[in-house]
Scaffold this active site. Structure first.
Site, PDB file in Angstrom:
ATOM      1  N   ASN A   9      -9.673 -45.172 -24.717  1.00  0.00           N
ATOM      2  CA  ASN A   9      -9.276 -44.053 -25.574  1.00  0.00           C
ATOM      3  C   ASN A   9      -7.992 -43.475 -24.985  1.00  0.00           C
ATOM      4  O   ASN A   9      -8.032 -42.787 -23.972  1.00  0.00           O
ATOM      5  CB  ASN A   9     -10.409 -43.006 -25.587  1.00  0.00           C
ATOM      6  CG  ASN A   9     -10.000 -41.718 -26.282  1.00  0.00           C
ATOM      7  OD1 ASN A   9      -8.997 -41.672 -26.992  1.00  0.00           O
ATOM      8  ND2 ASN A   9     -10.801 -40.668 -26.088  1.00  0.00           N
ATOM      9  N   TRP A  10      -6.887 -43.794 -25.619  1.00  0.00           N
ATOM     10  CA  TRP A  10      -5.595 -43.369 -25.061  1.00  0.00           C
ATOM     11  C   TRP A  10      -5.326 -41.884 -25.236  1.00  0.00           C
ATOM     12  O   TRP A  10      -4.391 -41.348 -24.633  1.00  0.00           O
ATOM     13  CB  TRP A  10      -4.451 -44.142 -25.731  1.00  0.00           C
ATOM     14  CG  TRP A  10      -4.338 -45.587 -25.346  1.00  0.00           C
ATOM     15  CD1 TRP A  10      -5.217 -46.320 -24.575  1.00  0.00           C
ATOM     16  CD2 TRP A  10      -3.289 -46.492 -25.710  1.00  0.00           C
ATOM     17  NE1 TRP A  10      -4.770 -47.609 -24.453  1.00  0.00           N
ATOM     18  CE2 TRP A  10      -3.586 -47.738 -25.143  1.00  0.00           C
ATOM     19  CE3 TRP A  10      -2.132 -46.358 -26.477  1.00  0.00           C
ATOM     20  CZ2 TRP A  10      -2.766 -48.854 -25.305  1.00  0.00           C
ATOM     21  CZ3 TRP A  10      -1.312 -47.461 -26.651  1.00  0.00           C
ATOM     22  CH2 TRP A  10      -1.625 -48.703 -26.062  1.00  0.00           C
ATOM     23  N   LYS A  11      -6.085 -41.220 -26.112  1.00  0.00           N
ATOM     24  CA  LYS A  11      -5.821 -39.810 -26.437  1.00  0.00           C
ATOM     25  C   LYS A  11      -4.350 -39.676 -26.879  1.00  0.00           C
ATOM     26  O   LYS A  11      -3.816 -40.613 -27.468  1.00  0.00           O
ATOM     27  CB  LYS A  11      -6.187 -38.908 -25.254  1.00  0.00           C
ATOM     28  CG  LYS A  11      -7.605 -39.206 -24.755  1.00  0.00           C
ATOM     29  CD  LYS A  11      -8.155 -38.224 -23.785  1.00  0.00           C
ATOM     30  CE  LYS A  11      -9.541 -38.671 -23.366  1.00  0.00           C
ATOM     31  NZ  LYS A  11     -10.182 -37.729 -22.435  1.00  0.00           N
ATOM     32  N   HIS A  97     -15.579 -36.914 -30.536  1.00  0.00           N
ATOM     33  CA  HIS A  97     -15.220 -36.807 -29.117  1.00  0.00           C
ATOM     34  C   HIS A  97     -15.288 -35.338 -28.717  1.00  0.00           C
ATOM     35  O   HIS A  97     -14.963 -34.451 -29.515  1.00  0.00           O
ATOM     36  CB  HIS A  97     -13.813 -37.374 -28.890  1.00  0.00           C
ATOM     37  CG  HIS A  97     -13.464 -37.467 -27.441  1.00  0.00           C
ATOM     38  ND1 HIS A  97     -13.035 -36.380 -26.722  1.00  0.00           N
ATOM     39  CD2 HIS A  97     -13.537 -38.508 -26.567  1.00  0.00           C
ATOM     40  CE1 HIS A  97     -12.843 -36.750 -25.462  1.00  0.00           C
ATOM     41  NE2 HIS A  97     -13.141 -38.041 -25.338  1.00  0.00           N
ATOM     42  N   GLU A  99     -13.422 -33.515 -27.061  1.00  0.00           N
ATOM     43  CA  GLU A  99     -12.171 -32.755 -27.241  1.00  0.00           C
ATOM     44  C   GLU A  99     -11.995 -32.338 -28.702  1.00  0.00           C
ATOM     45  O   GLU A  99     -11.489 -31.256 -28.985  1.00  0.00           O
ATOM     46  CB  GLU A  99     -10.971 -33.601 -26.756  1.00  0.00           C
ATOM     47  CG  GLU A  99     -10.927 -33.654 -25.230  1.00  0.00           C
ATOM     48  CD  GLU A  99     -10.285 -34.901 -24.641  1.00  0.00           C
ATOM     49  OE1 GLU A  99      -9.570 -35.634 -25.357  1.00  0.00           O
ATOM     50  OE2 GLU A  99     -10.523 -35.154 -23.447  1.00  0.00           O
ATOM     51  N   GLU A 169     -20.831 -39.032 -23.037  1.00  0.00           N
ATOM     52  CA  GLU A 169     -19.733 -38.555 -22.191  1.00  0.00           C
ATOM     53  C   GLU A 169     -20.031 -37.119 -21.755  1.00  0.00           C
ATOM     54  O   GLU A 169     -19.757 -36.172 -22.512  1.00  0.00           O
ATOM     55  CB  GLU A 169     -18.420 -38.577 -22.980  1.00  0.00           C
ATOM     56  CG  GLU A 169     -18.045 -39.952 -23.494  1.00  0.00           C
ATOM     57  CD  GLU A 169     -16.553 -40.055 -23.776  1.00  0.00           C
ATOM     58  OE1 GLU A 169     -15.904 -40.886 -23.144  1.00  0.00           O
ATOM     59  OE2 GLU A 169     -16.043 -39.276 -24.594  1.00  0.00           O
ATOM     60  N   GLY A 175     -12.044 -36.500 -17.623  1.00  0.00           N
ATOM     61  CA  GLY A 175     -10.713 -36.158 -17.115  1.00  0.00           C
ATOM     62  C   GLY A 175     -10.737 -35.290 -15.868  1.00  0.00           C
ATOM     63  O   GLY A 175      -9.719 -34.752 -15.459  1.00  0.00           O
ATOM     64  N   SER A 215     -14.405 -40.130 -16.452  1.00  0.00           N
ATOM     65  CA  SER A 215     -13.818 -40.517 -15.161  1.00  0.00           C
ATOM     66  C   SER A 215     -14.242 -41.907 -14.692  1.00  0.00           C
ATOM     67  O   SER A 215     -14.363 -42.150 -13.490  1.00  0.00           O
ATOM     68  CB  SER A 215     -14.126 -39.459 -14.098  1.00  0.00           C
ATOM     69  OG  SER A 215     -13.558 -38.221 -14.458  1.00  0.00           O
ATOM     70  N   GLY A 236     -10.878 -43.083 -20.702  1.00  0.00           N
ATOM     71  CA  GLY A 236      -9.668 -42.327 -21.026  1.00  0.00           C
ATOM     72  C   GLY A 236      -8.551 -42.679 -20.058  1.00  0.00           C
ATOM     73  O   GLY A 236      -7.874 -43.701 -20.203  1.00  0.00           O
ATOM     74  N   GLY A 237      -8.383 -41.865 -19.020  1.00  0.00           N
ATOM     75  CA  GLY A 237      -7.284 -42.010 -18.060  1.00  0.00           C
ATOM     76  C   GLY A 237      -7.044 -43.434 -17.585  1.00  0.00           C
ATOM     77  O   GLY A 237      -5.900 -43.921 -17.613  1.00  0.00           O
TER      78      GLY A 237
HETATM   79  P1  PGA Z   1     -11.646 -40.007 -18.868  1.00  0.00           P
HETATM   80  O1  PGA Z   1     -11.903 -39.755 -20.455  1.00  0.00           O
HETATM   81  O2  PGA Z   1     -11.989 -41.436 -18.590  1.00  0.00           O
HETATM   82  O3  PGA Z   1     -10.196 -39.703 -18.678  1.00  0.00           O
HETATM   83  O4  PGA Z   1     -12.548 -39.064 -18.142  1.00  0.00           O
HETATM   84  C1  PGA Z   1     -12.991 -40.343 -21.109  1.00  0.00           C
HETATM   85  C2  PGA Z   1     -12.998 -39.933 -22.568  1.00  0.00           C
HETATM   86  O5  PGA Z   1     -12.682 -38.767 -22.854  1.00  0.00           O
HETATM   87  O6  PGA Z   1     -13.300 -40.742 -23.458  1.00  0.00           O
END
Ligand code: PGA
Length: 257
Positions: A9-11, A97, A99, A169, A175, A215, A236-237
């Protein structure tokens, strides 16, 4: 048996040029490694989707949206419909998600409508659930996740839910560098599977892919992916970088069964 999936997930990261370079490099890696057990999903920003889908044509890499509108079409400035995503070559979409829930106030009713739009347009939804830190500290994490599942999925039948991936999650791990322990992830995944078995049936519960997210990185993936109810990750990251994402695919290929 559930499909094993490594999803990035590149956001809101990577310009078009950077994104193109990364997807091209991931394809070179994918074609030379040819993983047999894991499927790779990439969810870049909307504008990268036609490029990602063109590069991924004739490969087993799936391109996904990070969100879609709950509406079919119309005067919704700035929104992107599920039909548009599908027509641009996406095959999956992340829905709910944390966010989106927290920063854009997405409600259960909206998530329900987004799932409906995804299925109506042939997209595989990756539905996200997960508790906040206070809910875990108050020992309410199971109730929270159960309510997130029931509040949205109860409106659909078991046949529909066969085309669904669930990502657990924990919000406190996204993050933050704070990762759920393998035991915490396994415990929640097994809870979700049991809940689905009770509510629907055992075959659905066994076959639904349950991804862990929060993470995830090469240093902790082996332990998390070894858990019996963890079918992969939503990353994500660490999905933004070629080395860490390809390392995660390699670990998934080796460990996820
Ligand atoms: P993260 O994000 O790996 O940067 O913690 C995961 C996500 O939000 O899908």
């Amino acid at each position: 048996m559930a499909r094993k999936i490594i999803a990035g997930n590149w956001k809101m990261n990577h310009t078009f040029k950077e994104g193109t370079k990364l997807i091209e490099a991931l394809h070179r890696f994918y074609n030379s490694e040819n993983p047999q057990h894991v499927e790779v999903v990439i969810a870049p920003p909307f504008i990268h989707i036609p490029m990602g889908a063109t590069l991924s044509a004739n490969s087993r890499v799936t391109i996904a949206g990070q969100n879609c509108s709950e509406h079919e079409a119309g005067a919704y400035t700035g929104e992107v419909s599920a039909a548009m995503l599908a027509s641009a070559g996406a095959e999956a979409v992340i829905i709910g998600h944390s966010e989106r829930r927290a920063l854009f106030n997405e409600s259960n009713d909206q998530l329900k409508a987004k799932l409906k739009q995804s299925w109506a347009n042939g997209l595989m939804p990756i539905f996200c659930v997960g508790e906040q830190l206070e809910q875990r500290q108050a020992n309410k994490h199971f109730d929270t996740v159960k309510a997130q599942i029931d509040g949205v999925l109860a409106h659909f039948d078991a046949d529909t839910l066969e085309n669904l991936i669930i990502a657990y999650e924990p919000v406190w791990a996204i993050g933050t560098g704070e990762v759920a322990t393998a035991e915490q992830a396994q415990e929640m995944h097994s809870f979700i599977r049991k809940h689905l078995a009770e509510k629907y049936h055992a075959v659905l519960a066994d076959e639904i892919s349950l991804l862990y997210g929060g993470s995830l990185k090469p240093a902790n993936a082996k332990e998390l992916f070894s858990q019996p109810d963890v079918d992969g990750g939503l990353i994500g990251g660490a999905s933004l970088n070629y080395d860490s994402f390809t390392e995660l695919i390699k670990i998934g290929e080796e460990v996820l069964r």
